[in-house]
Design a protein around this motif. Structure first.
Motif, PDB file in Angstrom:
ATOM      1  N   PRO A  22       0.837  -1.211   0.000  1.00 42.18           N
ATOM      2  CA  PRO A  22       0.000   0.000   0.000  1.00 42.18           C
ATOM      3  C   PRO A  22       0.864   1.252   0.000  1.00 42.18           C
ATOM      4  O   PRO A  22       1.939   1.302   0.593  1.00 42.18           O
ATOM      5  CB  PRO A  22      -0.790  -0.132   1.310  1.00 42.18           C
ATOM      6  CG  PRO A  22       0.051  -1.006   2.188  1.00 42.18           C
ATOM      7  CD  PRO A  22       0.755  -1.960   1.272  1.00 42.18           C
ATOM      8  N   GLY A  23       0.381   2.260  -0.682  1.00 45.33           N
ATOM      9  CA  GLY A  23       1.101   3.524  -0.759  1.00 45.33           C
ATOM     10  C   GLY A  23       2.060   3.628  -1.918  1.00 45.33           C
ATOM     11  O   GLY A  23       2.561   4.716  -2.210  1.00 45.33           O
ATOM     12  N   VAL A  24       2.338   2.522  -2.585  1.00 44.50           N
ATOM     13  CA  VAL A  24       3.234   2.527  -3.739  1.00 44.50           C
ATOM     14  C   VAL A  24       2.407   2.726  -5.001  1.00 44.50           C
ATOM     15  O   VAL A  24       1.251   2.289  -5.083  1.00 44.50           O
ATOM     16  CB  VAL A  24       4.045   1.213  -3.824  1.00 44.50           C
ATOM     17  CG1 VAL A  24       5.026   1.240  -4.983  1.00 44.50           C
ATOM     18  CG2 VAL A  24       4.773   0.961  -2.513  1.00 44.50           C
ATOM     19  N   SER A  25       2.978   3.385  -5.993  1.00 43.29           N
ATOM     20  CA  SER A  25       2.273   3.649  -7.244  1.00 43.29           C
ATOM     21  C   SER A  25       1.781   2.351  -7.874  1.00 43.29           C
ATOM     22  O   SER A  25       2.529   1.373  -8.007  1.00 43.29           O
ATOM     23  CB  SER A  25       3.200   4.378  -8.213  1.00 43.29           C
ATOM     24  OG  SER A  25       2.615   4.469  -9.496  1.00 43.29           O
TER      25      SER A  25
END
Length: 230
Positions: free
Chosen positions: A129-132
């Motif tokens: 989560p939070g990664v492109s």
């Protein structure tokens, strides 16, 4: 249930790599590029999925039965390829239709592997989560692009004998069929069990088996006589 599905996915991936070990290097590279593009271009679809939705899919009896049918067809085609390749290597004469079908089966990669790739893509996106999303999608595509030819090369290095790989492919597909039945029925059966034995039906089935056995023996003897006469 999820553990069994994961084992089935691993077996499908192994069968896919093992099947490609019979093809040329350029075919494997082209298939790796196609698989990488499949993963890279489908990340917008993958982000629309959710863990709850996937869990509901696994709990849907109708969907799992449809998946079981698809798995059975895919496994049957792979087993047919093994039998056809074994006949060709042993010098068994094949008709024109059999040769054409064998040629098609040679280049049939299997469809379940791409479903497994999509499932793995969804798992990768939810694991970071939070990664492109685009970065995860194309990053996983790069992994597939490298891992697929590398996996085929490792299998060919460990098992250089083609006959052993062919036998292993047949047995691995049989295992996938068994795991698929167990994983997709999800504890449900199409008919209710009974403790009574239908003796007439059992006798009829045994009679049909015996008749088929006798016909098969006579057909084989006739085939051998014609072969030796020619």
């Amino acid at each position: 249930m999820q553990t069994l599905v994961m084992i089935l996915m691993l077996v499908i991936c192994f069968n896919f790599l093992l099947k490609q070990s019979f093809r040329s290097v350029w075919y494997v590279v082209a298939l790796a590029v196609l698989s990488a593009l499949f993963v890279g271009l489908l990340w917008p679809v993958a982000i629309e999925q959710s863990k709850m939705q996937i869990a509901s899919w696994l709990a849907n009896p109708a969907l799992m039965l449809d998946t079981s049918v698809l798995l059975t067809v895919d496994v049957a085609l792979q087993m047919w390829f093994c039998i056809s390749a074994a006949d060709r290597s042993s010098g068994v004469e094949q008709g024109r239709a059999q040769r054409v079908l064998a040629r098609v089966l040679d280049f049939f990669p299997g469809v379940l592997f791409f479903g497994v790739l999509f499932s793995l893509l969804v798992m990768v996106i939810f694991s970071f989560p939070g990664v492109s999303f685009a970065l995860l999608g194309w990053g996983f595509a790069a992994v597939v692009l490298i891992a697929l030819p590398l996996g085929v090369w490792i299998i060919k290095a460990i098992l250089p004998e083609e006959s052993i790989r062919l036998e292993l492919l047949f047995l691995a597909n049989a295992l996938a069929a068994v795991l698929g039945v167990v994983a997709t029925v999800n504890g449900r059966t199409a008919t209710q069990g009974t403790s009574e034995v239908n003796w007439p039906a059992l006798a009829a089935m045994l009679a049909l088996l015996a008749l088929g056995l006798v016909c098969g023996v006579f057909a084989r003897k006739i085939s051998f006589k014609r072969k030796y006469k020619s």
